[in-house]
Design a protein around this motif. Structure first.
Motif, PDB file in Angstrom:
ATOM      1  N   THR A   1      41.091  58.803  29.755  1.00  0.00           N
ATOM      2  CA  THR A   1      40.157  58.547  30.832  1.00  0.00           C
ATOM      3  C   THR A   1      40.740  57.533  31.813  1.00  0.00           C
ATOM      4  OG1 THR A   1      38.266  59.049  29.425  1.00  0.00           O
ATOM      5  CG2 THR A   1      37.841  57.647  31.334  1.00  0.00           C
ATOM      6  N   ALA A   2      40.380  57.652  33.078  1.00  0.00           N
ATOM      7  CA  ALA A   2      40.756  56.673  34.090  1.00  0.00           C
ATOM      8  C   ALA A   2      39.603  56.517  35.063  1.00  0.00           C
ATOM      9  CB  ALA A   2      42.023  57.099  34.829  1.00  0.00           C
ATOM     10  N   ALA A   3      39.592  55.387  35.747  1.00  0.00           N
ATOM     11  CA  ALA A   3      38.531  55.119  36.713  1.00  0.00           C
ATOM     12  C   ALA A   3      39.058  54.223  37.822  1.00  0.00           C
ATOM     13  CB  ALA A   3      37.338  54.456  36.028  1.00  0.00           C
ATOM     14  N   ILE A   4      38.531  54.402  39.010  1.00  0.00           N
ATOM     15  CA  ILE A   4      38.782  53.474  40.110  1.00  0.00           C
ATOM     16  C   ILE A   4      37.614  52.495  40.137  1.00  0.00           C
ATOM     17  CG2 ILE A   4      39.067  53.216  42.597  1.00  0.00           C
ATOM     18  CD1 ILE A   4      40.307  56.006  42.617  1.00  0.00           C
TER      19      ILE A   4
ATOM     20  N   TYR B   1      45.439  49.794  30.738  1.00  0.00           N
ATOM     21  CA  TYR B   1      46.261  49.379  31.873  1.00  0.00           C
ATOM     22  C   TYR B   1      45.407  49.368  33.124  1.00  0.00           C
ATOM     23  CZ  TYR B   1      46.694  54.320  33.318  1.00  0.00           C
ATOM     24  OH  TYR B   1      46.422  55.609  33.722  1.00  0.00           O
ATOM     25  N   TYR B   2      45.874  48.643  34.136  1.00  0.00           N
ATOM     26  CA  TYR B   2      45.280  48.733  35.463  1.00  0.00           C
ATOM     27  C   TYR B   2      46.366  48.516  36.501  1.00  0.00           C
ATOM     28  CZ  TYR B   2      45.208  43.570  35.497  1.00  0.00           C
ATOM     29  OH  TYR B   2      45.566  42.254  35.446  1.00  0.00           O
TER      30      TYR B   2
ATOM     31  N   PRO C   1      43.027  47.310  48.528  1.00  0.00           N
ATOM     32  CA  PRO C   1      42.775  45.863  48.475  1.00  0.00           C
ATOM     33  C   PRO C   1      41.527  45.449  47.704  1.00  0.00           C
ATOM     34  CG  PRO C   1      43.510  46.478  50.664  1.00  0.00           C
ATOM     35  CD  PRO C   1      43.311  47.757  49.908  1.00  0.00           C
ATOM     36  N   GLN C   2      40.577  46.348  47.527  1.00  0.00           N
ATOM     37  CA  GLN C   2      39.331  45.997  46.845  1.00  0.00           C
ATOM     38  C   GLN C   2      39.094  46.813  45.573  1.00  0.00           C
ATOM     39  OE1 GLN C   2      38.367  42.969  49.370  1.00  0.00           O
ATOM     40  NE2 GLN C   2      37.114  43.562  47.655  1.00  0.00           N
ATOM     41  N   ALA C   3      40.161  47.402  45.008  1.00  0.00           N
ATOM     42  CA  ALA C   3      39.946  48.255  43.828  1.00  0.00           C
ATOM     43  C   ALA C   3      41.208  48.356  42.979  1.00  0.00           C
ATOM     44  CB  ALA C   3      39.499  49.649  44.256  1.00  0.00           C
ATOM     45  N   ILE C   4      40.982  48.618  41.710  1.00  0.00           N
ATOM     46  CA  ILE C   4      42.067  48.926  40.783  1.00  0.00           C
ATOM     47  C   ILE C   4      41.820  50.298  40.169  1.00  0.00           C
ATOM     48  CG2 ILE C   4      42.698  46.549  40.188  1.00  0.00           C
ATOM     49  CD1 ILE C   4      40.943  46.845  37.657  1.00  0.00           C
ATOM     50  N   LEU C   5      42.892  50.968  39.771  1.00  0.00           N
ATOM     51  CA  LEU C   5      42.791  52.143  38.910  1.00  0.00           C
ATOM     52  C   LEU C   5      43.081  51.660  37.502  1.00  0.00           C
ATOM     53  CD1 LEU C   5      44.127  55.719  39.421  1.00  0.00           C
ATOM     54  CD2 LEU C   5      44.583  54.521  37.282  1.00  0.00           C
TER      55      LEU C   5
ATOM     56  N   LEU D   1      39.391  39.067  37.053  1.00  0.00           N
ATOM     57  CA  LEU D   1      38.886  40.133  37.902  1.00  0.00           C
ATOM     58  C   LEU D   1      37.407  40.384  37.614  1.00  0.00           C
ATOM     59  CD1 LEU D   1      41.842  42.684  37.585  1.00  0.00           C
ATOM     60  CD2 LEU D   1      41.441  41.051  39.439  1.00  0.00           C
ATOM     61  N   HIS D   2      36.641  40.637  38.664  1.00  0.00           N
ATOM     62  CA  HIS D   2      35.228  40.949  38.491  1.00  0.00           C
ATOM     63  C   HIS D   2      34.938  42.314  39.094  1.00  0.00           C
ATOM     64  CE1 HIS D   2      30.827  40.676  39.555  1.00  0.00           C
ATOM     65  NE2 HIS D   2      30.841  40.530  38.247  1.00  0.00           N
ATOM     66  N   VAL D   3      34.528  43.237  38.250  1.00  0.00           N
ATOM     67  CA  VAL D   3      34.262  44.615  38.663  1.00  0.00           C
ATOM     68  C   VAL D   3      32.838  44.709  39.196  1.00  0.00           C
ATOM     69  CG1 VAL D   3      34.108  47.015  37.900  1.00  0.00           C
ATOM     70  CG2 VAL D   3      35.916  45.529  36.998  1.00  0.00           C
ATOM     71  N   THR D   4      32.689  45.245  40.396  1.00  0.00           N
ATOM     72  CA  THR D   4      31.370  45.370  41.017  1.00  0.00           C
ATOM     73  C   THR D   4      30.808  46.789  40.959  1.00  0.00           C
ATOM     74  OG1 THR D   4      32.377  45.749  43.193  1.00  0.00           O
ATOM     75  CG2 THR D   4      31.840  43.467  42.596  1.00  0.00           C
TER      76      THR D   4
END
Length: 354
Positions: A207-210, A231-232, A237-241, A275-278
């Motif tokens: 599975t993966a997510a942005i 992993y990420y 600029p405002q997101a990671i995979l 990191l803080h995921v919104t």
């Protein structure tokens, strides 16, 4: 020749055979190419990763990519560092050839979001590359002027007689001297429909997510992998995979993400980093298919006219051009050239699993 499967493996081989002057027909069961695993790639090529045969063919693929993309208006691969993090013991055990060892201070300089009490060591791969998967696939298809692509063509039955194959799909019947099985998660199933014994290939969920962030990241930030964990990497600029890198056996299917896997991934990343995921912008699941020994399969079956190009696991893009070149050598010349070691050819051969 008839290729079954329109992912990165089948497309790369179709293009390689095409540029050598051979006409090939590619059958894809879905309405579009690369619908399953190849269309759900993390788009990172890690050169030192995997068993020896994979590492050798990865190096060859990257060399070919860097050379051949010079003719393109836009590159399909570019440098993007890869960083493994963990305890000193985990790094000692998990680091692969070519990685540079880092201490805690060096680690914080490269990835300042990592919590000091969580990670004390790292290993950096400066040869790693990012790729634009869709652009790479489009380039390979465009380059394959002798390849005929048939979408929505699912193999129903196949029979070998009089030195060739008759393959019937849900729409048509094809005749070919050689069938190449590049069907990914469906490779064993396709083999059985051709009357060939399966190799024991297992589709595994990944599975993966942005994930959206409340703070910005620089694009030069390396891809970070927790030893034996998630992993990420930078997405924008405002997101990671990010991916939990699970390896849960699955039937061949259009796999979908489990919300609890995404929730657990977010919780772990936030516990290990600042990191803080919104929010979750997008999530998906692909099936990476492995042979019992974890090594891909490239070569003729004991049955005449049946060729395996399967079991690439998570190495599909980074081995694609090398595997295509090897497969084309074996299909056309009956032997591999001296550009690849005989040990790798032997390690990849399907008869090792019989």
């Amino acid at each position: 020749m008839l290729i079954i499967g329109g992912g990165i493996a089948g497309i790369s081989l179709g293009r390689e055979l095409s540029v050598r002057g051979h006409h090939v027909t590619l059958l894809e069961a879905e309405p579009q190419l690369a619908y399953h695993t190849s269309g759900r790639s993390a788009q990172q090529l890690v050169l030192g990763y995997g068993p020896p045969a994979v590492r050798e063919l990865t190096d060859i693929t990257v060399e070919m990519l860097l050379d051949q993309q010079q003719a393109l208006a836009q590159p399909v691969v570019w440098p993007s560092r890869f960083l493994m993090v963990g305890t000193p013991g985990e790094i000692d055990e998990g680091a692969y050839p070519g990685q540079l060892r880092l201490d805690a201070e060096q680690l914080r300089h490269l990835a300042p979001e990592l919590r000091a009490d969580r990670f004390a060591a790292g290993a950096l791969d400066e040869r790693s590359l990012r790729t634009k998967a869709e652009a790479m696939l489009d380039w390979l298809v465009h380059d394959a002027s002798n390849m005929t692509v048939r979408r929505n063509e699912r193999v129903v039955t196949a029979a070998y007689d009089h030195g060739g194959w008759t393959v019937t799909t849900n729409h048509a019947t094809y005749r070919a001297q050689t069938v190449i099985n590049a069907a990914g998660a469906w490779a064993d199933e396709v083999a059985e429909r051709c009357g060939i014994a399966p190799l024991g290939l297992t589709p595994l969920r990944r599975t993966a997510a942005i994930l959206d962030l409340d703070d910005s990241l620089r694009p030069d930030r390396p891809m970070v992998m927790k030893a034996d964990g998630y992993y990420y990497r930078y997405e924008d600029p405002q997101a990671i995979l990010a991916s939990p890198q699970e390896a849960v056996a699955s039937p061949p299917e259009d796999a979908q993400p489990n919300p609890e896997d995404i929730d657990a991934l977010i919780h772990e990343i936030q516990a290990d980093t600042t990191l803080h995921v919104t929010g979750v912008r997008q999530a998906w699941t692909g099936l990476r298919t492995e042979a019992p020994d974890g090594v891909p399969v490239v070569g003729f079956d004991q049955h005449p006219g049946f060729f395996w190009l399967a079991g690439q696991s998570g190495y599909g893009f980074q081995t694609s051009l090398g595997f295509a070149r090897l497969a084309a050598d074996l299909l056309v010349d009956g032997t591999a050239g001296d550009w690849v070691t005989s040990q790798s050819v032997q390690d990849l051969a399907p008869d090792r699993l019989r």
